[in-house]
Design a protein around this motif. Structure first.
Motif, PDB file in Angstrom:
ATOM      1  N   ILE A   2      14.940  13.078   4.773  1.00 40.53           N
ATOM      2  CA  ILE A   2      14.677  13.616   3.444  1.00 40.53           C
ATOM      3  C   ILE A   2      13.526  14.611   3.427  1.00 40.53           C
ATOM      4  CG2 ILE A   2      13.151  11.724   2.718  1.00 40.53           C
ATOM      5  CD1 ILE A   2      15.875  13.456   0.570  1.00 40.53           C
ATOM      6  N   GLU A   3      12.510  14.437   4.274  1.00 38.15           N
ATOM      7  CA  GLU A   3      11.403  15.385   4.287  1.00 38.15           C
ATOM      8  C   GLU A   3      11.853  16.743   4.827  1.00 38.15           C
ATOM      9  OE1 GLU A   3       8.473  15.257   2.985  1.00 38.15           O
ATOM     10  OE2 GLU A   3       8.513  13.156   2.354  1.00 38.15           O
TER      11      GLU A   3
ATOM     12  N   SER B 142      13.873  18.326   2.014  1.00 35.31           N
ATOM     13  CA  SER B 142      13.018  18.759   0.918  1.00 35.31           C
ATOM     14  C   SER B 142      12.364  20.103   1.232  1.00 35.31           C
ATOM     15  CB  SER B 142      11.952  17.696   0.623  1.00 35.31           C
ATOM     16  OG  SER B 142      11.167  18.066  -0.481  1.00 35.31           O
TER      17      SER B 142
ATOM     18  N   TRP C 185      17.468  21.501  -6.700  1.00 35.28           N
ATOM     19  CA  TRP C 185      16.998  20.124  -6.545  1.00 35.28           C
ATOM     20  C   TRP C 185      18.036  19.034  -6.789  1.00 35.28           C
ATOM     21  CZ3 TRP C 185      13.151  20.401  -3.591  1.00 35.28           C
ATOM     22  CH2 TRP C 185      12.325  21.530  -3.644  1.00 35.28           C
TER      23      TRP C 185
ATOM     24  N   ASP D 128      18.657  17.077  -3.646  1.00 33.49           N
ATOM     25  CA  ASP D 128      17.722  15.999  -3.340  1.00 33.49           C
ATOM     26  C   ASP D 128      18.139  14.713  -4.035  1.00 33.49           C
ATOM     27  OD1 ASP D 128      14.735  15.377  -2.306  1.00 33.49           O
ATOM     28  OD2 ASP D 128      14.964  14.503  -4.303  1.00 33.49           O
TER      29      ASP D 128
ATOM     30  N   TRP E  91      19.190  11.024  -2.258  1.00 34.42           N
ATOM     31  CA  TRP E  91      18.654   9.705  -2.606  1.00 34.42           C
ATOM     32  C   TRP E  91      19.778   8.763  -3.047  1.00 34.42           C
ATOM     33  CZ3 TRP E  91      14.144   7.498  -1.590  1.00 34.42           C
ATOM     34  CH2 TRP E  91      13.077   8.319  -1.218  1.00 34.42           C
TER      35      TRP E  91
ATOM     36  N   LEU F 218      11.904   3.402  -3.977  1.00 35.70           N
ATOM     37  CA  LEU F 218      10.749   4.222  -4.340  1.00 35.70           C
ATOM     38  C   LEU F 218       9.495   3.413  -4.667  1.00 35.70           C
ATOM     39  CD1 LEU F 218      12.622   6.763  -6.659  1.00 35.70           C
ATOM     40  CD2 LEU F 218      11.692   7.229  -4.383  1.00 35.70           C
TER      41      LEU F 218
ATOM     42  N   THR G 128      11.862  13.612  -4.116  1.00 34.97           N
ATOM     43  CA  THR G 128      10.972  13.580  -2.946  1.00 34.97           C
ATOM     44  C   THR G 128       9.614  14.187  -3.238  1.00 34.97           C
ATOM     45  OG1 THR G 128      12.931  13.743  -1.534  1.00 34.97           O
ATOM     46  CG2 THR G 128      10.796  14.183  -0.509  1.00 34.97           C
ATOM     47  N   GLN G 129       9.585  15.400  -3.815  1.00 39.64           N
ATOM     48  CA  GLN G 129       8.309  16.055  -4.070  1.00 39.64           C
ATOM     49  C   GLN G 129       7.622  15.546  -5.336  1.00 39.64           C
ATOM     50  OE1 GLN G 129       8.136  20.314  -3.774  1.00 39.64           O
ATOM     51  NE2 GLN G 129       9.352  20.392  -1.906  1.00 39.64           N
TER      52      GLN G 129
ATOM     53  N   LYS H   5       7.658  12.588  -6.585  1.00 41.52           N
ATOM     54  CA  LYS H   5       6.980  11.310  -6.308  1.00 41.52           C
ATOM     55  C   LYS H   5       5.559  11.569  -5.803  1.00 41.52           C
ATOM     56  CE  LYS H   5       7.494   6.907  -3.809  1.00 41.52           C
ATOM     57  NZ  LYS H   5       6.256   6.884  -3.016  1.00 41.52           N
ATOM     58  N   LYS H   6       5.396  12.561  -4.938  1.00 40.55           N
ATOM     59  CA  LYS H   6       4.070  12.888  -4.413  1.00 40.55           C
ATOM     60  C   LYS H   6       3.170  13.453  -5.511  1.00 40.55           C
ATOM     61  CE  LYS H   6       6.147  13.935   0.072  1.00 40.55           C
ATOM     62  NZ  LYS H   6       6.501  14.986   1.048  1.00 40.55           N
TER      63      LYS H   6
END
Length: 369
Positions: free
Chosen positions: A71-72, A75, A89, A92, A96, A111, A273-274, A276-277
């Protein structure tokens, strides 16, 4: 497991009567939706969606033959595509969905699973009279909602404030009230001016007196320093960031503490993915993460999974303004429509993946060939 193919399909639901969205000068006579299907060699298909997107076609080869769990890597590729083309997006989201289905778990459990439900606020969309908005607010209470959001966009903000006053008189303290000023971004046909810092301050002070929970998008979304100044000047929470496109926008806003509530949408910026960060970054600095969810029912589901997994905010957005913006319009490609329970909570599905169930008859009826 390897990705074998990616399909992108487009669907359009006619709207009669039209939806007069407060943020759009043109009444909407149709509701467009793009759905992506990511297929694998193990028979698992992931589903993602957005509003009408035409910019992903031609990039499918960058994912074919790849492991969907990488996934990274994916992304980063999507971030590159976002720079060169449209917002990609939904891919992505579909990845998931695959990971959840492959592990037999709902995405929110992958998550973090802080909880499985959040109180939903009824996020309205129309500009209507103070009296009618107050009546609809009372109906929200009867349905179990504990909070609602009122959209601004009258020519004179004083007329917008009259709507909030009427709702507060009607509901007392039975509903929290959020306000969306609709100043952050514009539809293509919108050439009107936006508020400056002084106007945003004056409105915010009026809304403080009405015990409004937060004021959303009171300034253009790129004016980070002005939003930070406004936040320091008023007691009401300042929210925004729903349409900011790049992760580094959120890094800069967080650095100068521009917002109390950050609202990135996993469909529109960064994917799960992004974002969440981003959410972990802003919450680590003491702010809230509460995503924008006004795309469609699939986008609502994806944002819900992330919100229940990690959000510290007690509320999640639920696009809902019946009779003109109803669940059957928002979720028109889905066989199961989202709705709160009697206590006002929206619960993430326990099915593996995102829990999307598509309505095959609707897909056939509304597909744009």
């Amino acid at each position: 497991m390897k990705i074998t193919s990616i399909e992108t399909k487009h669907y359009v639901l006619p709207l009669d009567p039209p939806f007069k969205a407060s943020w759009d000068p043109n009444p909407r006579t149709k509701f467009s939706q793009t759905v992506v299907f990511v297929h694998t060699d193990e028979g698992i298909t992931g589903i993602g969606s957005s509003d009408l997107k035409m910019g992903f076609e031609g990039y499918e080869h960058l994912f074919i033959g790849q492991d969907p769990f990488a996934i990274e890597r994916h992304s980063q590729v999507l971030d590159n595509i976002d720079f060169h083309s449209g917002r990609p997006w939904p891919i992505d989201l579909a990845l998931w969905d695959i990971m959840g289905k492959a592990t037999g778990l709902p995405v929110y459990k992958l998550l973090g699973a802080r909880t499985n439900k959040l109180l939903a606020y009824a996020s309205t969309g129309e500009i209507i009279s103070p009296e009618e908005r107050a009546e609809r607010a009372l109906a929200f209470i009867d349905q179990g909602f504990k909070a609602m959001k009122i959209r601004f966009h009258h020519d004179n903000p004083k007329d917008d404030i009259k709507v909030v006053e009427a709702v507060r008189r009607a509901v007392g303290d039975k509903l929290e009230i959020m306000v969306d000023a609709n100043q952050g971004w514009k539809m293509p046909a919108d050439t009107d001016g936006t508020w400056d810092l002084k106007m945003a301050y004056q409105v915010a002070k009026e809304l403080e007196e009405l015990n409004v929970y937060w004021l959303e998008e009171p300034l253009p979304s790129h004016q980070f320093e002005m939003m930070a100044k406004l936040r320091d000047m008023v007691g009401i929470r300042i929210a925004g960031g729903e349409m900011n496109r790049n992760w580094y926008d959120y890094r800069e806003m967080n650095r100068i503490q521009a917002l109390d509530v950050y609202q990135p949408d996993v469909v529109l910026s960064g994917g799960i993915t992004q974002i969440k960060k981003v959410a972990e970054m802003v919450q680590g600095s003491g702010a809230w993460f509460s995503p924008h969810t006004w795309t469609n029912g699939i986008g609502m589901l994806a944002n819900l999974h992330l919100a229940v997994a990690i959000s510290h905010c007690p509320y999640v957005e639920f696009p809902y303004d019946p009779p003109i913006w109803s669940n059957n319009r928002r979720d028109f490609v889905q066989s199961e429509q989202l709705m709160i329970d009697s206590d006002g909570y929206l619960t993430a599905p326990e099915k593996p993946g995102l829990g999307i169930e598509l309505d095959e008859a609707a897909l056939k009826q509304y597909e744009v060939k």
